[in-house]
Write an enzyme that holds these catalytic residues in place. Structure first.
Site, PDB file in Angstrom:
ATOM      1  N   GLY A   1       0.816  -1.201   0.000  1.00 48.96           N
ATOM      2  CA  GLY A   1       0.000   0.000   0.000  1.00 48.96           C
ATOM      3  C   GLY A   1       0.856   1.259   0.000  1.00 48.96           C
ATOM      4  N   SER A   2       0.390   2.277   0.708  1.00 50.58           N
ATOM      5  CA  SER A   2       1.013   3.598   0.628  1.00 50.58           C
ATOM      6  C   SER A   2       2.391   3.686   1.262  1.00 50.58           C
ATOM      7  CB  SER A   2       0.091   4.643   1.261  1.00 50.58           C
ATOM      8  OG  SER A   2      -1.077   4.793   0.481  1.00 50.58           O
ATOM      9  N   THR A   3       2.832   2.657   1.997  1.00 46.84           N
ATOM     10  CA  THR A   3       4.212   2.707   2.498  1.00 46.84           C
ATOM     11  C   THR A   3       5.194   2.747   1.330  1.00 46.84           C
ATOM     12  OG1 THR A   3       4.386   0.287   2.656  1.00 46.84           O
ATOM     13  CG2 THR A   3       3.618   1.466   4.621  1.00 46.84           C
TER      14      THR A   3
END
Length: 501
Positions: free
Chosen positions: A221-223
């Site tokens: 995801g956004s990591t």
């Protein structure tokens, strides 16, 4: 009459020759294999005649041996139980060793060439030889926090992992996989009991034997936006550069729009890179990734450690626990050109991007450590049976430098903004500078999303203390926020007890 006898004689000589060759093969080629076989009863008795060394964390034995009255003299026990299971592994009688028990088997058993002096000394003194002791880098407080916080997470996740690393050295401060297991039944001297315990764990659909911190790969995801942000900073973008954003964006090659988690996130046509990281702007990073190109994104991920297949975590001088390789996946059309829709999804940590929690911790440890990524390790020291001699002390090794110090400093500033002003507020620690990045990753249409958080803690002088990755599998709504909260608790514990002793 003579001809048949000669033929019989030749056959007998050939058979004797084959028998002689086989005996030599067994004695010289297969000897070690048979000697160390789990099914060699004499070896088992000999192996358990000598007291196996301790494995210790923070001065406390988490794997030890106690004397019994049975045929096998010593029983391996694990006072730490499930809390340390995925680090220690187990030492069974008729099953394969796992974990640090396997990696350091020779030293723990007292068979290592390093301990020959101790064995000779014992011959003259008449003392019983014992195995060497393995001291781990783990922080007792950080390990305990990771184990208990994961197990009692507030979103009801049943599977997950947490790993914390000292960014300056690579020393692993905590490593926990959920669900875990009690290794004690696996070390039972009663073969049927050990086999039954193993079969129950092996057949459990929750896969408690799996070390998710090192071997599980899931969409981050956004990591993953931190990797994209690093690539952008190296290609003409600054923290204050305005990048295209908006409430929705459809890649040129796809009719499927990419939107943000909430309507309030970067609805304006353009935002700064700092704002895009702070608010986790999907539309901004999707467009930024397409602008940078697939090759640039994949190369920057590789520089952070993606695609590495030979990394182990244990003893710096030899093999350790195996790890899975993190992948950026396929971003191509059948004709070899870039699939921009896939690239847009990959740039927000979806599509075929897959990451281990270890890789997440390594990314953020490099950023905390001015761009230098240290090789992670678990074995801090090897001590003689009588603890008077040290045969090994870990000397930190730089693995790579994925970003220059200035880029690392810019990334730290943006990640601090995430914790102070954005989605990572739950990771904050009073009196310390904490930066991080949350991530929510789609699992499957009929399954809850995964929750991620990667983060670091610096003291008042800017010295990095801990870098952490927490993953909650299929955690659903609030999963990334809970991962941030757990990471904050682990880093707080590492501040009180950094480990490595």
């Amino acid at each position: 009459m003579n001809a048949p006898l000669r033929r019989v004689g030749v056959v007998v000589m050939v058979l004797f020759g084959l028998l002689f060759a086989n005996l030599n093969w067994v004695q010289f080629q297969k000897a070690d294999e048979y000697r160390t076989s789990d099914y060699n009863g004499r070896v088992q008795v000999a192996d358990y005649k000598r007291k196996r060394g301790n494995i210790e964390a923070g001065g406390t034995a988490v794997a030890t041996s106690k004397e019994t009255t049975g045929k096998l003299k010593f029983l391996r026990t694990y006072p730490g139980g499930a809390e340390y299971a995925h680090v220690l592994g187990y030492k069974p009688v008729n099953l394969a060793d796992k974990g640090i028990e396997q990696v350091e088997d020779d030293f723990l058993a007292g068979n290592s060439d390093q301990l020959i002096g101790d064995r000779i000394k014992d011959m003259f003194t008449g003392d019983e030889s014992g195995g060497g002791n393995v001291l781990l880098s783990l922080s007792k407080k950080a390990q305990n926090a990771a184990y208990n916080q994961l197990r009692n997470n507030q979103v009801g996740a049943k599977r997950g992992a947490a790993i914390a690393i000292d960014p300056r050295t690579g020393a692993v401060q905590a490593l926990v996989s959920m669900p875990s297991f009690d290794p004690n039944p696996l070390a039972s001297h009663t073969g049927s009991e050990a086999a039954a315990a193993f079969n129950k764990l092996d057949q459990d659909p929750a896969e408690p034997l799996k070390n998710r911190a090192l071997a599980e790969t899931l969409p981050p995801g956004s990591t993953f936006k931190i990797v994209v942000a690093a690539a952008a900073l190296e290609n003409g973008v600054t923290k204050t550069t305005q990048i295209p954003a908006g409430p929705s964006w459809t890649p040129p090659t796809s009719g499927t729009p990419i939107s943000n988690a909430e309507q309030s996130i970067c609805p304006q046509p353009k935002v700064t890179l700092l704002t895009a990281v702070t608010d986790s702007c999907n539309t901004g990073f999707a467009q930024l990734g397409v602008r940078l190109g697939a090759d640039t994104i994949k190369e920057k991920a590789r520089q952070f450690g993606f695609e590495q297949e030979d990394l182990t975590v244990g003893h710096l001088g030899k093999n350790g626990l195996p790890t899975a390789a993190s992948r950026t996946g396929d971003i191509q059309n059948p004709d070899g050109t870039t699939d921009e829709a896939a690239l847009a999804q990959s740039s927000i940590g979806q599509n075929n991007v897959r990451m281990t929690p270890l890789e997440g911790a390594m990314i953020v440890s490099a950023i905390a450590n001015s761009g230098r990524q240290m090789r992670p390790y678990l074995v801090q020291q090897l001590l003689a049976p009588d603890r008077t001699t040290s045969y090994y002390t870990a000397k930190p090794q730089e693995l790579r430098q994925p970003v220059e110090p200035q880029v690392a400093a810019d990334l730290r500033e943006m990640m601090v903004s995430v914790v102070q002003n954005g989605t990572g507020r739950k990771a904050a620690i009073s009196g310390y500078t904490v930066g991080g990045k949350t991530g929510t990753a789609q699992s499957a249409p009929d399954r809850p999303d995964h929750g991620w958080f990667i983060g670091f803690a610096l003291d008042k002088n800017g010295t990095p203390i801990s870098a952490v990755c927490v993953m909650l599998e299929q955690a659903g709504p609030g999963g990334s926020g809970e991962a941030a909260r757990i990471a904050g608790q682990i880093m707080k514990a590492a501040i009180a007890d950094p480990g490595g002793r």
